[in-house]
Design a protein around this motif. Sequence first.
Motif, PDB file in Angstrom:
ATOM      1  N   CYS A 274      36.606  41.088  34.533  1.00  0.00           N
ATOM      2  CA  CYS A 274      37.247  42.305  34.015  1.00  0.00           C
ATOM      3  C   CYS A 274      36.645  43.587  34.579  1.00  0.00           C
ATOM      4  O   CYS A 274      37.311  44.613  34.624  1.00  0.00           O
ATOM      5  CB  CYS A 274      37.114  42.360  32.501  1.00  0.00           C
TER       6      CYS A 274
ATOM      7  N   ASN B  34      33.576  27.004  41.242  1.00  0.00           N
ATOM      8  CA  ASN B  34      34.493  26.957  40.109  1.00  0.00           C
ATOM      9  C   ASN B  34      34.097  25.809  39.182  1.00  0.00           C
ATOM     10  O   ASN B  34      34.110  24.654  39.594  1.00  0.00           O
ATOM     11  CB  ASN B  34      35.920  26.734  40.625  1.00  0.00           C
ATOM     12  N   MET B  35      33.741  26.151  37.951  1.00  0.00           N
ATOM     13  CA  MET B  35      33.324  25.110  37.007  1.00  0.00           C
ATOM     14  C   MET B  35      34.564  24.533  36.320  1.00  0.00           C
ATOM     15  O   MET B  35      35.509  25.248  36.012  1.00  0.00           O
ATOM     16  CB  MET B  35      32.358  25.691  35.975  1.00  0.00           C
TER      17      MET B  35
ATOM     18  N   TYR C 244      34.953  44.591  23.584  1.00  0.00           N
ATOM     19  CA  TYR C 244      34.940  45.334  24.850  1.00  0.00           C
ATOM     20  C   TYR C 244      33.626  45.120  25.624  1.00  0.00           C
ATOM     21  O   TYR C 244      32.911  44.155  25.384  1.00  0.00           O
ATOM     22  CB  TYR C 244      35.204  46.822  24.604  1.00  0.00           C
TER      23      TYR C 244
ATOM     24  N   GLU D  21      29.425  31.020  39.201  1.00  0.00           N
ATOM     25  CA  GLU D  21      30.497  32.031  39.161  1.00  0.00           C
ATOM     26  C   GLU D  21      31.576  31.689  40.192  1.00  0.00           C
ATOM     27  O   GLU D  21      31.261  31.438  41.353  1.00  0.00           O
ATOM     28  CB  GLU D  21      29.877  33.412  39.444  1.00  0.00           C
ATOM     29  N   LYS D  22      32.823  31.706  39.766  1.00  0.00           N
ATOM     30  CA  LYS D  22      33.878  31.292  40.695  1.00  0.00           C
ATOM     31  C   LYS D  22      34.151  32.330  41.787  1.00  0.00           C
ATOM     32  O   LYS D  22      34.649  31.979  42.850  1.00  0.00           O
ATOM     33  CB  LYS D  22      35.153  30.922  39.932  1.00  0.00           C
TER      34      LYS D  22
ATOM     35  N   ASP E 185      34.626  37.553  25.982  1.00  0.00           N
ATOM     36  CA  ASP E 185      36.044  37.349  25.656  1.00  0.00           C
ATOM     37  C   ASP E 185      36.378  35.892  25.325  1.00  0.00           C
ATOM     38  O   ASP E 185      37.433  35.611  24.764  1.00  0.00           O
ATOM     39  CB  ASP E 185      36.916  37.805  26.836  1.00  0.00           C
TER      40      ASP E 185
ATOM     41  N   ALA F 238      35.203  53.969  30.427  1.00  0.00           N
ATOM     42  CA  ALA F 238      34.672  54.290  29.092  1.00  0.00           C
ATOM     43  C   ALA F 238      33.987  53.055  28.534  1.00  0.00           C
ATOM     44  O   ALA F 238      34.294  51.934  28.944  1.00  0.00           O
ATOM     45  CB  ALA F 238      35.807  54.707  28.164  1.00  0.00           C
TER      46      ALA F 238
ATOM     47  N   ASN G 130      34.204  51.348  25.283  1.00  0.00           N
ATOM     48  CA  ASN G 130      35.124  51.476  24.145  1.00  0.00           C
ATOM     49  C   ASN G 130      34.476  51.186  22.812  1.00  0.00           C
ATOM     50  O   ASN G 130      35.071  51.421  21.770  1.00  0.00           O
ATOM     51  CB  ASN G 130      36.294  50.498  24.308  1.00  0.00           C
TER      52      ASN G 130
ATOM     53  N   ASN H  13      40.652  35.172  35.585  1.00  0.00           N
ATOM     54  CA  ASN H  13      40.191  34.556  34.336  1.00  0.00           C
ATOM     55  C   ASN H  13      41.366  33.731  33.815  1.00  0.00           C
ATOM     56  O   ASN H  13      42.292  34.256  33.201  1.00  0.00           O
ATOM     57  CB  ASN H  13      39.794  35.625  33.313  1.00  0.00           C
TER      58      ASN H  13
ATOM     59  N   SER I 234      33.336  40.681  40.034  1.00  0.00           N
ATOM     60  CA  SER I 234      34.150  39.606  39.452  1.00  0.00           C
ATOM     61  C   SER I 234      34.578  39.967  38.031  1.00  0.00           C
ATOM     62  O   SER I 234      33.977  40.821  37.383  1.00  0.00           O
ATOM     63  CB  SER I 234      33.349  38.297  39.417  1.00  0.00           C
TER      64      SER I 234
ATOM     65  N   THR J 194      30.615  40.154  32.587  1.00  0.00           N
ATOM     66  CA  THR J 194      29.942  41.097  31.704  1.00  0.00           C
ATOM     67  C   THR J 194      28.926  40.387  30.810  1.00  0.00           C
ATOM     68  O   THR J 194      27.729  40.677  30.832  1.00  0.00           O
ATOM     69  CB  THR J 194      31.014  41.793  30.826  1.00  0.00           C
ATOM     70  N   ALA J 195      29.428  39.444  30.009  1.00  0.00           N
ATOM     71  CA  ALA J 195      28.553  38.747  29.060  1.00  0.00           C
ATOM     72  C   ALA J 195      27.590  37.823  29.793  1.00  0.00           C
ATOM     73  O   ALA J 195      26.414  37.716  29.433  1.00  0.00           O
ATOM     74  CB  ALA J 195      29.403  37.943  28.069  1.00  0.00           C
TER      75      ALA J 195
HETATM   76  C1  LIG Z   1      41.813  46.145  33.056  1.00  0.00           C
HETATM   77  C2  LIG Z   1      40.785  46.194  31.970  1.00  0.00           C
HETATM   78  C3  LIG Z   1      40.245  47.410  31.602  1.00  0.00           C
HETATM   79  C4  LIG Z   1      39.278  47.460  30.613  1.00  0.00           C
HETATM   80  N1  LIG Z   1      38.750  48.666  30.299  1.00  0.00           N
HETATM   81  C5  LIG Z   1      37.723  48.727  29.418  1.00  0.00           C
HETATM   82  C6  LIG Z   1      37.076  49.974  29.183  1.00  0.00           C
HETATM   83  O1  LIG Z   1      37.421  51.020  29.742  1.00  0.00           O
HETATM   84  N2  LIG Z   1      36.039  49.977  28.316  1.00  0.00           N
HETATM   85  C7  LIG Z   1      35.602  48.854  27.671  1.00  0.00           C
HETATM   86  O2  LIG Z   1      34.633  48.939  26.900  1.00  0.00           O
HETATM   87  N3  LIG Z   1      36.221  47.662  27.865  1.00  0.00           N
HETATM   88  C8  LIG Z   1      37.246  47.565  28.743  1.00  0.00           C
HETATM   89  N4  LIG Z   1      37.866  46.357  28.983  1.00  0.00           N
HETATM   90  C9  LIG Z   1      37.384  45.147  28.271  1.00  0.00           C
HETATM   91  C10 LIG Z   1      36.131  44.578  28.912  1.00  0.00           C
HETATM   92  O3  LIG Z   1      36.138  44.853  30.290  1.00  0.00           O
HETATM   93  C11 LIG Z   1      36.078  43.055  28.681  1.00  0.00           C
HETATM   94  O4  LIG Z   1      36.174  42.802  27.291  1.00  0.00           O
HETATM   95  C12 LIG Z   1      34.769  42.458  29.169  1.00  0.00           C
HETATM   96  O5  LIG Z   1      34.438  42.930  30.455  1.00  0.00           O
HETATM   97  C13 LIG Z   1      34.877  40.924  29.199  1.00  0.00           C
HETATM   98  O6  LIG Z   1      33.635  40.375  29.566  1.00  0.00           O
HETATM   99  P1  LIG Z   1      33.478  38.793  29.747  1.00  0.00           P
HETATM  100  O7  LIG Z   1      32.089  38.561  30.192  1.00  0.00           O
HETATM  101  O8  LIG Z   1      33.970  38.067  28.580  1.00  0.00           O
HETATM  102  O9  LIG Z   1      34.497  38.444  30.923  1.00  0.00           O
HETATM  103  P2  LIG Z   1      34.389  38.864  32.465  1.00  0.00           P
HETATM  104  O10 LIG Z   1      33.539  40.057  32.661  1.00  0.00           O
HETATM  105  O11 LIG Z   1      35.771  38.903  32.982  1.00  0.00           O
HETATM  106  O12 LIG Z   1      33.608  37.641  33.085  1.00  0.00           O
HETATM  107  C14 LIG Z   1      34.147  36.354  33.203  1.00  0.00           C
HETATM  108  C15 LIG Z   1      33.566  35.756  34.464  1.00  0.00           C
HETATM  109  O13 LIG Z   1      33.790  34.346  34.485  1.00  0.00           O
HETATM  110  C16 LIG Z   1      34.159  33.975  35.796  1.00  0.00           C
HETATM  111  N5  LIG Z   1      34.875  32.708  35.699  1.00  0.00           N
HETATM  112  C17 LIG Z   1      36.086  32.479  35.149  1.00  0.00           C
HETATM  113  N6  LIG Z   1      36.393  31.178  35.230  1.00  0.00           N
HETATM  114  C18 LIG Z   1      35.350  30.563  35.825  1.00  0.00           C
HETATM  115  C19 LIG Z   1      35.090  29.212  36.186  1.00  0.00           C
HETATM  116  N7  LIG Z   1      35.970  28.237  35.966  1.00  0.00           N
HETATM  117  N8  LIG Z   1      33.912  28.921  36.789  1.00  0.00           N
HETATM  118  C20 LIG Z   1      33.002  29.911  37.052  1.00  0.00           C
HETATM  119  N9  LIG Z   1      33.222  31.201  36.736  1.00  0.00           N
HETATM  120  C21 LIG Z   1      34.373  31.524  36.124  1.00  0.00           C
HETATM  121  C22 LIG Z   1      34.997  35.142  36.283  1.00  0.00           C
HETATM  122  O14 LIG Z   1      35.127  35.163  37.677  1.00  0.00           O
HETATM  123  C23 LIG Z   1      34.220  36.316  35.719  1.00  0.00           C
HETATM  124  O15 LIG Z   1      33.210  36.747  36.590  1.00  0.00           O
HETATM  125  C24 LIG Z   1      38.843  46.272  29.959  1.00  0.00           C
HETATM  126  C25 LIG Z   1      39.397  45.049  30.323  1.00  0.00           C
HETATM  127  C26 LIG Z   1      40.358  44.999  31.331  1.00  0.00           C
HETATM  128  C27 LIG Z   1      40.931  43.659  31.730  1.00  0.00           C
END
Ligand SMILES: Cc1cc2nc3c(=O)[nH]c(=O)nc-3n(C[C@H](O)[C@H](O)[C@H](O)COP(=O)(O)OP(=O)(O)OC[C@H]3O[C@@H](n4cnc5c(N)ncnc54)[C@H](O)[C@@H]3O)c2cc1C
Length: 566
Positions: free
Chosen positions: A53, A156-157, A384, A44-45, A375, A60, A62, A217, A51, A23-24
């Motif tokens: 969350c 995988n980093m 979220y 990206e792993k 996250d 939604a 949130n 994750n 990939s 996401t981020a």
């Molecule tokens: C089941 C679930 C339902 C949810 N529902 C909602 C909702 O309805 N509404 C809402 O607003 N929020 C929701 N959330 C929260 C929201 O989805 C998360 O807060 C947000 O998507 C996190 O984004 P992120 O970029 O931090 O992590 P992610 O989107 O998970 O991205 C992390 C990425 O890093 C990659 N990665 C991890 N380790 C490595 C590595 N060593 N090397 C390379 N790549 C790696 C992963 O594969 C992944 O692609 C939900 C979360 C979950 C788990």
Amino acid sequence: MEQAMNLELNLLETDILIIGGGTAGCFAALTCAEHASCKVLIAEKANIKRSGCLAAGVNALNAYIVAGETPESYLDYVRKDSAGVIREDLVYSIAQRLNQVTRKAEAMGLVIQKDADGAYVARGRRNIKINGENIKPLLAAAVGRHDNIQVLNRVNMIDYLVQDNRVIGAYGFSLADNIFYAILAKAVICATGGAAGLYRPNNPGFSRHKLWYSPFNTGAGYAMGIRAGAEMTTMEMRFVALRCKDTIAPTGTIAQGVGAPQINGHGESYERKYGIPSTANRIYSTVRENQAGRGPCYLATKGISKEMEEELFKAYLNMAPAQTLRWIERGLGPSVDNVELEGTEPYIVGGHAASGYWVDRHRATTLAGLYAAGDVAGGSPQKYVTGCFAEGEIAALAALAYIEGQELAAVGHAQIRRKLDEVEQFLQGPAGLYRVEEIEEAMQKVMDVYAGGISAGYVVNSAKLVTAKQRIESLVELSRALRANDLHELLQIYEVIDRLYVCQVVIEHLLARKETRWPCFQENADYPDKDDEHYFKYVNSRYRDGKIEIILREIVKKDEHYEHQD
Ligand SMILES: Cc1cc2nc3c(=O)[nH]c(=O)nc-3n(C[C@H](O)[C@H](O)[C@H](O)COP(=O)(O)OP(=O)(O)OC[C@H]3O[C@@H](n4cnc5c(N)ncnc54)[C@H](O)[C@@H]3O)c2cc1C
């Protein structure tokens, strides 16, 4: 072990390296590409199309400022929900961007539900409804439209390349080919999400990876930062999700969507008996009712209309299809049967709770050249999806400013060779005494029993935590002898080692907060009360020479723009 495997070195260069294309990470890449012509590389792993969350979709957003609400009221809600220990400056900066990033997602093709007047359909005071099954493919497609973003899927980093306390790139390995990557960058953004799989999960055996949080994750970003000496914050604030029993599907859609109250086995509504409703309180009250012998606890859906039931079927298909399938397979939809609740094992996740990198307002970590978003970044809970977009944007803009006039650092071959040798050692020599699954199971059991998992009712105390610390240290030692036959097993070794590092830091933080601030998320039986005098503070830490130092920091208010100083 069969013939030893060697990896081929591939040295890459880019302007901005983004670790984790979730996401981020995707949003950060898009922001970079829209503002500058610099080269961006996402490592990206998995595959950015599905990939992290968002892999299965969400139904939604949130975090959104709906009509009648303001960024200030959002901050107020987050502050109350987390008993005050949040970085107000970070949460506020996210809240100010929530609606703008939502519009951007809609422009990418995300379907946001609208009423007859064309206004977004709100679900409660801060959420809007979307048809979000395809949210991740839409993000990936947007990334794919930019020529200056290169995506390395299935890489995988594992660690940062650090020189003089500055992050100048990162190392990783391919999961498809025998390639070891050393990627040099002028700035790095870490966006690897939170950490699942530290604690023994709800379901055993074959279903043990059926978790609420993305099981892939595994805390790599936290662990990489910990090993490199970055400061971490609030790792003791674990997140325990209140979920539909067995399917581990989210409950907010039912609680807010159809206004279903939580009731115990006697049919009594119980949440308010345990104080002001909050995210932590919803799960805490459920645990306590069960312990008092008044379980099972439910969301009281019996009697909702068939239209509402149909809406729930559809909503869960967008996000957690197992729940809809379960209703249909049992022939007992929510209009005729209440939905049983259970708590998950604890996760470390800075998008729901506040654990992660200690960052300044630009999302710069304490290591020069390294930014964190989503996250993995600490201090700002309840971010979220849209909050992660917002942080991706903030981190990207800061990284772009940082790389201006910056040259790629030169790195000696010997430094890279040492890291490659370290990785290859897991691919050579006789198999160790233990397999990775055994280390994983032992780690989860230790955390469950001694560091406040499900079986401990999420409660910790100092004596148990000391035991947890000793046992996790032994597992770190044992993990050095793990051996892999292929790249998948190598991945599993790194995943378990990363989780062990995160466990160590979580335990130190739990030991350091000598009070109870967030029951279930952090509840210490030795100190059952909240102690604002000593602990209305952030518990931070830094890993130095194999030891974790704890640092207590003062609360940062909304308009104080925190900058790193020491
Ligand atoms: C089941 C679930 C339902 C949810 N529902 C909602 C909702 O309805 N509404 C809402 O607003 N929020 C929701 N959330 C929260 C929201 O989805 C998360 O807060 C947000 O998507 C996190 O984004 P992120 O970029 O931090 O992590 P992610 O989107 O998970 O991205 C992390 C990425 O890093 C990659 N990665 C991890 N380790 C490595 C590595 N060593 N090397 C390379 N790549 C790696 C992963 O594969 C992944 O692609 C939900 C979360 C979950 C788990």
